[in-house]
Design an enzyme around this catalytic site. Sequence first.
Site, PDB file in Angstrom:
ATOM      1  CG  HIS A  75       0.056  -3.868   1.796  1.00 12.20           C
ATOM      2  ND1 HIS A  75      -0.268  -4.322   3.034  1.00 12.20           N
ATOM      3  CD2 HIS A  75       1.379  -4.047   1.670  1.00 12.20           C
ATOM      4  CE1 HIS A  75       0.827  -4.757   3.628  1.00 12.20           C
ATOM      5  NE2 HIS A  75       1.833  -4.607   2.827  1.00 12.20           N
ATOM      6  N   GLY A  81      -6.919 -11.343  -0.187  1.00 15.48           N
ATOM      7  CA  GLY A  81      -8.252 -10.842  -0.484  1.00 15.48           C
ATOM      8  C   GLY A  81      -8.553  -9.581   0.288  1.00 15.48           C
ATOM      9  CG  ASP A  83      -9.446  -9.819   4.827  1.00 19.23           C
ATOM     10  OD1 ASP A  83      -8.512  -8.995   4.755  1.00 19.23           O
ATOM     11  OD2 ASP A  83      -9.292 -10.972   5.243  1.00 19.23           O
ATOM     12  CG  ASP A 243       5.979   9.988 -11.949  1.00 14.53           C
ATOM     13  OD1 ASP A 243       5.815  10.912 -11.121  1.00 14.53           O
ATOM     14  OD2 ASP A 243       5.028   9.373 -12.464  1.00 14.53           O
ATOM     15  CB  THR A 245       3.972  14.567 -12.026  1.00 15.93           C
ATOM     16  OG1 THR A 245       3.838  13.291 -12.693  1.00 15.93           O
ATOM     17  CG2 THR A 245       4.466  15.598 -13.014  1.00 15.93           C
ATOM     18  CG  ASP A 250       1.727  11.610 -14.636  1.00 18.94           C
ATOM     19  OD1 ASP A 250       2.378  10.638 -14.194  1.00 18.94           O
ATOM     20  OD2 ASP A 250       2.039  12.784 -14.380  1.00 18.94           O
TER      21      ASP A 250
END
Length: 326
Positions: A75, A81, A83, A243, A245, A250
Site C-alpha cells: 500500500h 514510493g 516512504d 483461500d 489457508t 501458498d
Amino acid sequence: MTSLSLDKVVIGKFLGVIFLMKTVVNGFSFGVDGLSMEYYLLRCPSAELIVKTAVIQALEADPKLAATLVWLHFHDCFIEGCDRSVLIDSTKQNIAEKDSLGSLSLRGFEVIDKAKEQLQNVCPGVVSCADILAMAARTVFWAGGPLNDIPNGRMDGKRKIEDIINLPAPFFNASQLINMFGQRGFSAQEMVALSGAHTLGMARCASYKKHLMHGTDPDLDSGFAKTLFKTCSAGDTAEQPFDATRTTFDNLYHNALQRKAGVLSTDQILYASAETKRYVNGYSFSYAFNQARFFFDFQQAMVKLSKLDVKEGSKGEERRNCHKIN
Ligand SMILES: *[C@@H]1O[C@H](CO)[C@@H](O)[C@H](O)[C@H]1NC(C)=O
C-alpha cells in the site's frame, strides 16, 4: 499429499536461497538506488533481529497480522514510493492515508511502533520507519512464503498528504488493472504474482458485495457465490478469507481463482481475462513447480516494489516517530 506439500515448501525455499545469494552478491555493490542488503550491517547490526522479534511475537499472538504487514508494505510503496507516508497520523487539516477509505483494513501499526521504540534505544536516529516496514513485510517468510529479502537504506518521506487515487479500485477491469500496474513498472505477470499476497488475507463483505449484487457473476462459481452471500449475511464487516489457508503463504489463492472462487472481482478477473489467465494457471496447479514459480516471481516483484521511488539523503529524513514528520 503431505509429501507433495513438503516438496513445494522445500523447492520454494531452495529457490529463495538461490535468490538470496544473488541479492547478497548484488547488494555489496550499491545500486543506483542506494539500497543494499547490508545497509545496517555496521550502522545498526541488530536492526533486523529487533524487527524480526517484534514481528514474530506479534504473529504468535495474531497470525492474521501477516497479511496486514504485507499489505502495508504494498500500500505504501505502490502509491508514491516506499516512504512510509502510510504511517503518518491524520491531523485535522489532512486526512492521512491511514484513515482514508481504501485503508480501513490497515492494522499492525503497533508492531512497527514497538520495533521503532526498541531501535531508538539501541541505535537512535539510524533506522528509518520505511526500512522497518520493509523488514516487517518479510513476514511472508515466517508464514511459509519465499524468503523476501528486501534491501534497506530508504529515508522516510516528508509528504504530509497521501492520496489513494493510485491504488487499484475494487471495480477495475483487467485492462485497467494492467494499466495501473504498468504505470508503476509492473508487467501483467508481476501483477498476478503480487496479487498472490492475498493468500494471507481476508476481505470484508463491503469490498466484494457490489459485484455479487449484479446478478450471477458469470466468472464466479455459483456455489462459491452462495458462500460469499452467506458471509455477508453477518454484515458489511464480516470477513471472507481469500483461500482455505489464510495464515499460510501458498499458491491456494491462485488455485481458488482457477476454481472460480475468487473473493474480489479484481481477483477473479485475473482468471477471467485472457491476458492474465495463463499466469494464474502457471502458479496455481498443485505441482511443486507451480508454487515454486509463484514464490520466485513474488519475491522478485516484492523487491521491485520495495525500490519504487525510494527517498535518499536530503530528499528524506529518518523519522523519530513513525507517525509524525520530524
Ligand atoms: C475496462 O474499463 C475501461 C474504462 O471503463 C473501458 O474503457 C474498457 O473498454 C474496459 N475494458 C474491458 C476489456 O472491458
